[in-house]
Design an enzyme around this catalytic site. Structure first.
Site, PDB file in Angstrom:
ATOM      1  N   PRO A  68       1.054  -0.977   0.407  1.00  0.00           N
ATOM      2  CA  PRO A  68      -0.297  -0.162  -0.555  1.00  0.00           C
ATOM      3  C   PRO A  68       0.798   1.111  -0.674  1.00  0.00           C
ATOM      4  O   PRO A  68       0.902   2.003   0.575  1.00  0.00           O
ATOM      5  CB  PRO A  68      -1.144  -0.277   1.190  1.00  0.00           C
ATOM      6  CG  PRO A  68       0.079  -0.789   2.442  1.00  0.00           C
ATOM      7  CD  PRO A  68       0.646  -2.164   1.410  1.00  0.00           C
ATOM      8  N   CYS A  69       1.432   1.717  -1.171  1.00  0.00           N
ATOM      9  CA  CYS A  69       2.679   2.807  -1.121  1.00  0.00           C
ATOM     10  C   CYS A  69       1.132   4.205  -1.395  1.00  0.00           C
ATOM     11  O   CYS A  69       2.013   4.471  -0.834  1.00  0.00           O
ATOM     12  CB  CYS A  69       2.851   2.583  -2.342  1.00  0.00           C
ATOM     13  SG  CYS A  69       1.910   2.849  -3.990  1.00  0.00           S
TER      14      CYS A  69
END
Length: 203
Positions: free
Chosen positions: A172-173
C-alpha cells in the site's frame, strides 16, 4: 579453494557467505522468478478488469501477484517481462483476481492473504515490507518509513522505493504521504490515491 559452495558465493557476486544470507533474508517468502531475465521460463497470467477506480491490470506468476496497476494493458507487461509467457485469464488465476478486486473495492478487509511476487533491492524490499505493516485507515510519512527501515537519513530514497512499487494497493504505497500531510505523489494519479485513502478510513 575454499570449497564449491563458497566459490559459488563469490561467483554470484556476493562478497562472502554473510552477504548471501542477508540477501536471502526477508524475501517475503517468495523466490523472485519473474523479475529475473525478463521473466524467462515463467508463465504470467493476467487480466484487465474494470473497477470503481478505473481499469486495473492484474498479473500473477504461480508465486503471487507480480504486477497490479491502473490504466495499463498487455503492452506494459510485455515491456516489463519480455521473456515471459503471458496468458490472459485462467481458472486458478480468476479466483486470485476476484480476491484482488475485492481488496481494491474494500481495502479495510485487509489483504495479507494474497501472495505477491516482487523483487527489488534490499532497501526497496525493506520499504515494501514496512508498507505492508501500515494498518488500513492510517498513513505514514516518507520520513516515518525511512526511520522504520533503519535509515532515517534516506527520506528521498524511501520515496523512490515507494514509487518503484510494482504491486499497487497490495503493497500500500498509497498510505505514504508527505510530513506536512499533503498527499505527495502517486504513480497512477492522486485521485486514485485519495479515493483509496478515503475508503480505508471509512470503518
Amino acid at each position: 579453494g575454499g570449497g564449491g559452495v563458497t566459490d559459488a558465493f563469490y561467483d554470484a557476486g556476493f562478497s562472502g557467505p554473510s552477504r548471501f544470507y542477508e540477501n536471502m533474508e526477508g524475501r517475503m517468502g517468495m523466490t523472485a522468478s519473474a523479475w529475473v531475465n525478463g521473466g524467462k521460463g515463467v508463465t504470467i497470467h493476467w487480466a484487465v478488469v474494470p473497477t470503481s477506480l478505473g481499469d486495473m491490470l492484474v498479473a500473477a506468476t504461480e508465486k503471487g501477484v507480480c504486477r497490479l496497476s491502473f490504466a495499463e494493458g498487455r503492452e506494459a507487461l510485455e515491456a516489463r517481462f519480455p521473456a515471459a509467457e503471458l496468458i490472459e485469464g485462467g481458472g486458478e488465476f480468476s479466483a486470485l483476481l476476484q480476491q484482488v478486486v475485492a481488496a481494491v473495492e474494500a481495502p479495510t478487509q485487509g489483504f495479507d492473504h494474497i501472495p505477491i511476487d516482487v523483487k527489488g533491492t534490499a532497501f526497496q524490499e525493506a520499504v515494501w515490507r514496512e508498507l505492508r505493516k501500515i494498518p488500513a485507515g492510517e498513513t505514514r510519512s516518507y520520513a516515518d518509513i525511512a526511520a522504520a527501515v533503519g535509515k532515517p537519513g534516506a527520506v528521498r530514497a524511501a520515496g523512490s522505493a515507494n514509487g518503484a512499487n510494482n504491486v499497487a494497493v497490495l503493497i500500500p504505497c498509497h498510505r505514504v504521504v508527505r510530513s506536512d500531510g499533503t498527499l505527495g505523489g502517486y504513480a497512477y494519479g492522486l485521485p486514485i490515491k485519495e479515493e483509496l485513502l478515503k475508503r480505508e478510513t471509512i470503518k
